[in-house]
Design a protein around this motif. Structure first.
Motif, short mmCIF file in Angstrom:
data_model
loop_
_atom_site.label_atom_id
_atom_site.label_comp_id
_atom_site.label_asym_id
_atom_site.label_seq_id
_atom_site.Cartn_x
_atom_site.Cartn_y
_atom_site.Cartn_z
N LYS A 1 -10.19 -7.29 -2.84
CA LYS A 1 -10.93 -7.57 -1.61
C LYS A 1 -11.81 -6.39 -1.20
O LYS A 1 -12.46 -6.44 -0.16
CB LYS A 1 -9.95 -7.89 -0.48
CG LYS A 1 -9.01 -9.06 -0.77
CD LYS A 1 -7.94 -9.19 0.32
CE LYS A 1 -6.93 -10.26 -0.01
NZ LYS A 1 -5.83 -10.33 1.01
N SER A 2 -11.78 -5.34 -2.03
CA SER A 2 -12.47 -4.10 -1.66
C SER A 2 -13.74 -3.90 -2.49
O SER A 2 -13.96 -2.82 -3.06
CB SER A 2 -11.52 -2.91 -1.83
OG SER A 2 -10.31 -3.12 -1.14
N SER B 1 1.77 -7.68 -7.24
CA SER B 1 0.97 -8.53 -6.36
C SER B 1 0.01 -9.44 -7.11
O SER B 1 -0.46 -10.44 -6.57
CB SER B 1 0.15 -7.66 -5.39
OG SER B 1 -0.92 -6.99 -6.06
N SER B 2 -0.30 -9.11 -8.36
CA SER B 2 -1.31 -9.87 -9.10
C SER B 2 -1.05 -9.78 -10.60
O SER B 2 -0.73 -8.71 -11.12
CB SER B 2 -2.72 -9.33 -8.79
OG SER B 2 -3.68 -9.96 -9.61
N VAL C 1 0.86 -1.19 0.00
CA VAL C 1 0.00 0.00 0.00
C VAL C 1 0.89 1.23 0.00
O VAL C 1 1.85 1.34 0.78
CB VAL C 1 -0.92 0.01 1.24
CG1 VAL C 1 -1.71 1.31 1.29
CG2 VAL C 1 -1.85 -1.18 1.21
N ASP D 1 -5.09 -6.48 -2.95
CA ASP D 1 -5.93 -5.89 -1.92
C ASP D 1 -7.15 -5.20 -2.52
O ASP D 1 -8.24 -5.22 -1.92
CB ASP D 1 -5.13 -4.87 -1.10
CG ASP D 1 -4.05 -5.53 -0.26
OD1 ASP D 1 -4.21 -6.72 0.07
OD2 ASP D 1 -3.04 -4.85 0.06
N LEU E 1 -3.62 1.07 -3.69
CA LEU E 1 -3.67 -0.31 -3.22
C LEU E 1 -3.00 -1.26 -4.22
O LEU E 1 -3.13 -1.08 -5.43
CB LEU E 1 -5.11 -0.77 -3.03
CG LEU E 1 -5.93 -0.13 -1.92
CD1 LEU E 1 -7.31 -0.78 -1.87
CD2 LEU E 1 -5.25 -0.29 -0.57
#
Length: 463
Positions: A19-20, A55-56, A3, A16, A12
């Motif tokens: 997940k929001s 991250s992805s 973050v 993450d 973000l």
């Protein structure tokens, strides 16, 4: 990517953000896929980007705007996008981002390392911030210095390097798209190079009743379409199932990256296939690979051997001579697209089939005149070309003995020496590249284009 708090905005990681659900998030990510804008079900235009970060490997983001100029105009896969106030949603169990034209904003940056930190496109309501340089640098380093699979994954080949039983990616220009059945499209693409020469092994004895196909087109292409095809380089046919929604969006002249492509040979002609695992990525003209392809093509045009097939190394054979040695050569497709029904030209070709092909059948048993149909190909197309009468006398060097005629035809067809006639008819052949003069003519004055044919003239086989 953790973050990142850049003062006014909190960015973000994609993992993450997923997940929001239902929240507005800010993202900094690399573009790995993008589509062309199209009309939505309402009055807006819609397009989709796929983005990735450390991250992805992927998140799809849908954009809506009343004007295509307000949508992201991505220059190249791997460019960086800053997204603010994107709403995270779920559809059919898949998470995606939704860009709202009323409150979301974006900026696009070059993806290459050490490029400027200035965005090359910003939405009207985007406010630049110097604090974003740090995260931009991190993304550039990650995706280009370390060549992350999310952006750089590829087994990239040019058309001159393709082979069967190989899965590869291809960067190419779309020249034409047409429907060939209820569930299939055919796309015609080009990258400025020539497909490899394929060996010939169709039975020569069957050429009269079952001739070698000239192309793989279900419906013959019009001269209008042929006229837009480049005169140098192979136009490659690819069969595509209609579940690829991107295909109808492809406009003539756009560049694409086709991923997980395979190819096969049909009667010595290369054909590509897209599968369920294949991907279609639309590229900008500013993409580095696109510019590299065009530079190579311009270098080819600037060279003296621009129309000589790239697979003809180092030069065509000197098996033939012509009466017009100083005339420049052109490709066969240039003749097919010519606005004149009748014209003359010189070309470098291979003789991939002949009817008849045996020395004792080349001349009419009644009048003794030569009458032969050759199937010629270069890197662009195939045509039938006929040898008649006095043109045959010049071509074959008079009326030599049958054995000598047979030897000349075998050399022309690339048949190996010291094999019998029956074995020769079905053997694998590797025809040499030869130079010949051709002229077009027509059989029916009321249907000049429909009855147009080609014949060889001013050409002779060297002993």
């Amino acid at each position: 990517m953790a973050v990142v708090d850049l003062g006014k905005y909190l960015y973000l990681p994609l993992i993450d953000a997923k997940k929001s659900i239902g929240l507005k998030v800010n993202l900094f990510a690399a573009v790995t896929e993008f589509s062309r804008p199209k009309r939505s079900r309402g009055h807006d235009f819609v397009m989709t980007l796929k983005v990735a970060d450390q991250s992805s490997p992927g998140l799809y983001v849908n954009f809506f705007a009343e004007d295509t100029a307000k949508l992201p105009n991505v220059r190249s896969n791997g460019d960086i996008i800053c997204l603010r106030r994107v709403v995270m949603r779920v559809h059919n169990g898949e998470c995606y981002g939704s860009y709202d034209k009323h409150f979301s904003s974006f900026a696009l940056f070059e993806g290459k390392a050490k490029e400027s930190f200035k965005a090359y496109q910003m939405s009207i309501n985007y406010q630049a911030s110097n604090n974003e340089k740090e995260v931009l640098s991190q993304l550039r380093t990650h995706f280009y210095d370390h060549k992350s699979d999310a952006v750089m994954k590829s087994c990239l080949l040019r058309l001159n390097s393709i082979k069967t039983e190989t899965v590869f990616d291809l960067i190419c220009r779309v020249l034409h798209v047409c429907e060939i059945s209820d569930d299939q499209w055919m796309i015609y693409v080009w990258d400025g190079t020539d497909t490899p020469c394929a060996p010939c092994h169709k039975d020569l004895n069957a050429e009269g009743e079952d001739p070698l196909p000239l192309n793989l087109d279900i419906v013959p292409l019009s001269r209008k379409i042929l006229h837009i095809f480049p005169c140098v380089g192979t136009v490659f046919r690819i069969v595509v199932r209609k579940y690829f929604e991107e295909i109808p969006q492809l406009r003539d002249g756009c560049w694409v990256k086709l991923c997980n492509l395979t190819c096969e040979l049909h009667y010595g002609i290369w054909r590509g296939l897209l599968h369920g695992s294949s991907k279609v990525h639309i590229l900008s003209d500013e993409d580095e690979n696109v510019k590299s392809n065009m530079r190579d093509y311009q270098d080819r045009l600037a060279s003296g051997a621009r129309v000589q097939p790239l697979t003809c190394s180092p030069r065509h054979s000197y098996m033939t001579g012509t009466d017009f040695e100083k005339e420049p050569c052109v490709t066969l497709i240039k003749s097919l697209a010519c606005h004149k029904v009748t014209h003359k030209f010189k070309s470098i070709v291979r003789v991939v089939a002949a009817y008849p092909w045996k020395g004792n059948h080349l001349r009419s048993p009644v009048h003794g005149h030569y009458r032969v149909r050759l199937t010629l190909e270069d890197s662009t197309v195939r045509i039938h070309a006929y040898i008649h009468g006095d043109d045959g006398v010049k071509f074959f060097g008079g009326h030599p003995e049958v054995e000598k005629l047979s030897t000349k035809m075998r050399r022309l067809l690339g048949i190996k020496e010291n094999i019998g006639a029956e074995e020769a008819a079905t053997s694998v052949r590797d025809p040499p590249w030869v130079c010949c003069c051709l002229k077009s003519y027509y059989l029916d004055k009321s249907d000049k284009w429909g009855s147009r044919r080609y014949r060889i003239f001013g050409t002779y086989i060297l002993d």
